[in-house]
Design a protein around this motif. Structure first.
Motif, PDB file in Angstrom:
ATOM      1  N   ARG A  80      -2.698  -0.417  12.571  1.00 59.07           N
ATOM      2  CA  ARG A  80      -3.360  -1.171  13.646  1.00 59.07           C
ATOM      3  C   ARG A  80      -4.423  -2.113  13.104  1.00 59.07           C
ATOM      4  O   ARG A  80      -4.562  -3.234  13.577  1.00 59.07           O
ATOM      5  CB  ARG A  80      -4.001  -0.206  14.650  1.00 59.07           C
ATOM      6  CG  ARG A  80      -3.002   0.388  15.601  1.00 59.07           C
ATOM      7  CD  ARG A  80      -3.701   1.170  16.715  1.00 59.07           C
ATOM      8  NE  ARG A  80      -2.872   2.317  17.006  1.00 59.07           N
ATOM      9  CZ  ARG A  80      -3.248   3.577  16.909  1.00 59.07           C
ATOM     10  NH1 ARG A  80      -4.477   3.894  16.610  1.00 59.07           N
ATOM     11  NH2 ARG A  80      -2.413   4.541  17.168  1.00 59.07           N
ATOM     12  N   LEU A  81      -5.198  -1.641  12.128  1.00 63.23           N
ATOM     13  CA  LEU A  81      -6.281  -2.449  11.588  1.00 63.23           C
ATOM     14  C   LEU A  81      -5.788  -3.608  10.722  1.00 63.23           C
ATOM     15  O   LEU A  81      -6.427  -4.649  10.666  1.00 63.23           O
ATOM     16  CB  LEU A  81      -7.227  -1.579  10.749  1.00 63.23           C
ATOM     17  CG  LEU A  81      -8.045  -0.542  11.503  1.00 63.23           C
ATOM     18  CD1 LEU A  81      -8.845   0.312  10.524  1.00 63.23           C
ATOM     19  CD2 LEU A  81      -8.974  -1.213  12.509  1.00 63.23           C
ATOM     20  N   GLY A 141       0.821  -1.199   0.000  1.00 61.71           N
ATOM     21  CA  GLY A 141       0.000   0.000   0.000  1.00 61.71           C
ATOM     22  C   GLY A 141       0.856   1.250   0.000  1.00 61.71           C
ATOM     23  O   GLY A 141       2.073   1.197  -0.206  1.00 61.71           O
ATOM     24  N   TYR A 142       0.204   2.364   0.266  1.00 62.28           N
ATOM     25  CA  TYR A 142       0.887   3.653   0.317  1.00 62.28           C
ATOM     26  C   TYR A 142       0.100   4.563   1.244  1.00 62.28           C
ATOM     27  O   TYR A 142      -1.111   4.711   1.075  1.00 62.28           O
ATOM     28  CB  TYR A 142       0.968   4.273  -1.082  1.00 62.28           C
ATOM     29  CG  TYR A 142       1.770   5.546  -1.133  1.00 62.28           C
ATOM     30  CD1 TYR A 142       3.137   5.504  -1.336  1.00 62.28           C
ATOM     31  CD2 TYR A 142       1.161   6.780  -0.961  1.00 62.28           C
ATOM     32  CE1 TYR A 142       3.882   6.669  -1.379  1.00 62.28           C
ATOM     33  CE2 TYR A 142       1.894   7.953  -0.996  1.00 62.28           C
ATOM     34  CZ  TYR A 142       3.254   7.896  -1.209  1.00 62.28           C
ATOM     35  OH  TYR A 142       3.998   9.044  -1.238  1.00 62.28           O
ATOM     36  N   ASN A 143       0.734   5.110   2.212  1.00 60.58           N
ATOM     37  CA  ASN A 143       0.258   6.073   3.206  1.00 60.58           C
ATOM     38  C   ASN A 143       0.717   5.641   4.591  1.00 60.58           C
ATOM     39  O   ASN A 143       1.314   6.407   5.296  1.00 60.58           O
ATOM     40  CB  ASN A 143      -1.252   6.303   3.214  1.00 60.58           C
ATOM     41  CG  ASN A 143      -1.711   7.123   2.043  1.00 60.58           C
ATOM     42  OD1 ASN A 143      -0.920   7.821   1.433  1.00 60.58           O
ATOM     43  ND2 ASN A 143      -2.972   7.030   1.699  1.00 60.58           N
ATOM     44  N   GLY A 144       0.372   4.410   4.989  1.00 53.54           N
ATOM     45  CA  GLY A 144       0.870   3.883   6.256  1.00 53.54           C
ATOM     46  C   GLY A 144       0.369   4.601   7.488  1.00 53.54           C
ATOM     47  O   GLY A 144       1.112   4.760   8.455  1.00 53.54           O
ATOM     48  N   ARG A 199       7.184  -3.220   6.790  1.00 49.89           N
ATOM     49  CA  ARG A 199       6.923  -4.613   6.436  1.00 49.89           C
ATOM     50  C   ARG A 199       5.783  -5.157   7.294  1.00 49.89           C
ATOM     51  O   ARG A 199       5.547  -4.666   8.380  1.00 49.89           O
ATOM     52  CB  ARG A 199       8.182  -5.449   6.679  1.00 49.89           C
ATOM     53  CG  ARG A 199       9.301  -5.045   5.757  1.00 49.89           C
ATOM     54  CD  ARG A 199      10.628  -5.705   6.134  1.00 49.89           C
ATOM     55  NE  ARG A 199      11.635  -5.373   5.180  1.00 49.89           N
ATOM     56  CZ  ARG A 199      11.828  -6.011   4.037  1.00 49.89           C
ATOM     57  NH1 ARG A 199      11.089  -7.058   3.735  1.00 49.89           N
ATOM     58  NH2 ARG A 199      12.757  -5.636   3.192  1.00 49.89           N
ATOM     59  N   PRO A 200       5.084  -6.162   6.801  1.00 53.33           N
ATOM     60  CA  PRO A 200       3.983  -6.719   7.593  1.00 53.33           C
ATOM     61  C   PRO A 200       4.475  -7.396   8.869  1.00 53.33           C
ATOM     62  O   PRO A 200       5.608  -7.865   8.923  1.00 53.33           O
ATOM     63  CB  PRO A 200       3.351  -7.751   6.653  1.00 53.33           C
ATOM     64  CG  PRO A 200       4.367  -8.037   5.622  1.00 53.33           C
ATOM     65  CD  PRO A 200       5.285  -6.855   5.543  1.00 53.33           C
TER      66      PRO A 200
END
Length: 153
Positions: free
Chosen positions: A105-106, A96-99, A151-152
């Motif tokens: 958290r979600l 994604g992009y923004n973070g 990173r996840p």
């Protein structure tokens, strides 16, 4: 950063997903930069419209990595991939992009480019105050603010 992460994970067929209906000019510049940067390195990158993926979900089977224009679209793509039997961060990766902190958290499994919102806001306020103090002076654009990749978890 997103493309490098996907390649590092072993993604071989990567696409940049566009959401033309909701694409601000700043996103267009970022997308052009992604495509140009990868082309200079000799990496081909497919570009596909979000609407097309929604109309033809089987198109997802052509890819094992997607770069989304923002985190909200990335989450939508993760859901579509799960619905087609793909395993997120195992055989299918989405960035994604923004973070935003809320999105982190979600959806902690989302890899994303994180914008330093506070630093951007501080620079914007400083630039506005400078312009107010010196209305006739041309204010130079501030130096770019570095982003980071999350990173996840």
């Amino acid at each position: 950063m997103a493309a490098a992460y996907l390649r590092e994970q072993g993604a071989k067929e990567v696409a940049l997903v566009l959401d033309e209906a909701h694409l601000p000019m700043s996103s267009r510049c970022r997308i052009d930069g992604i495509v140009d940067g990868l082309a200079r390195r000799g990496n081909a990158l497919a570009v596909i419209e979000l609407d097309e993926l929604i109309r033809k979900p089987l198109l997802l089977n052509q890819y094992d990595g997607l770069i989304a224009p923002n985190d909200e679209v990335a989450v939508q793509l993760q859901g579509m991939a799960r619905a087609s039997g793909r395993k997120i961060n195992e055989d299918f990766w989405v960035t994604g992009y923004n973070g935003s902190r809320l999105m982190q958290r979600l959806n902690p499994e989302l890899a994303t480019v994180v914008l330093p919102v506070q630093e951007l806001a501080d620079k914007l306020i400083a630039t506005l105050l400078e312009k107010i103090a010196h209305p006739d002076q041309v204010i130079e654009s501030p130096a770019p603010v570095p982003v980071r990749f999350r990173r996840p978890t």
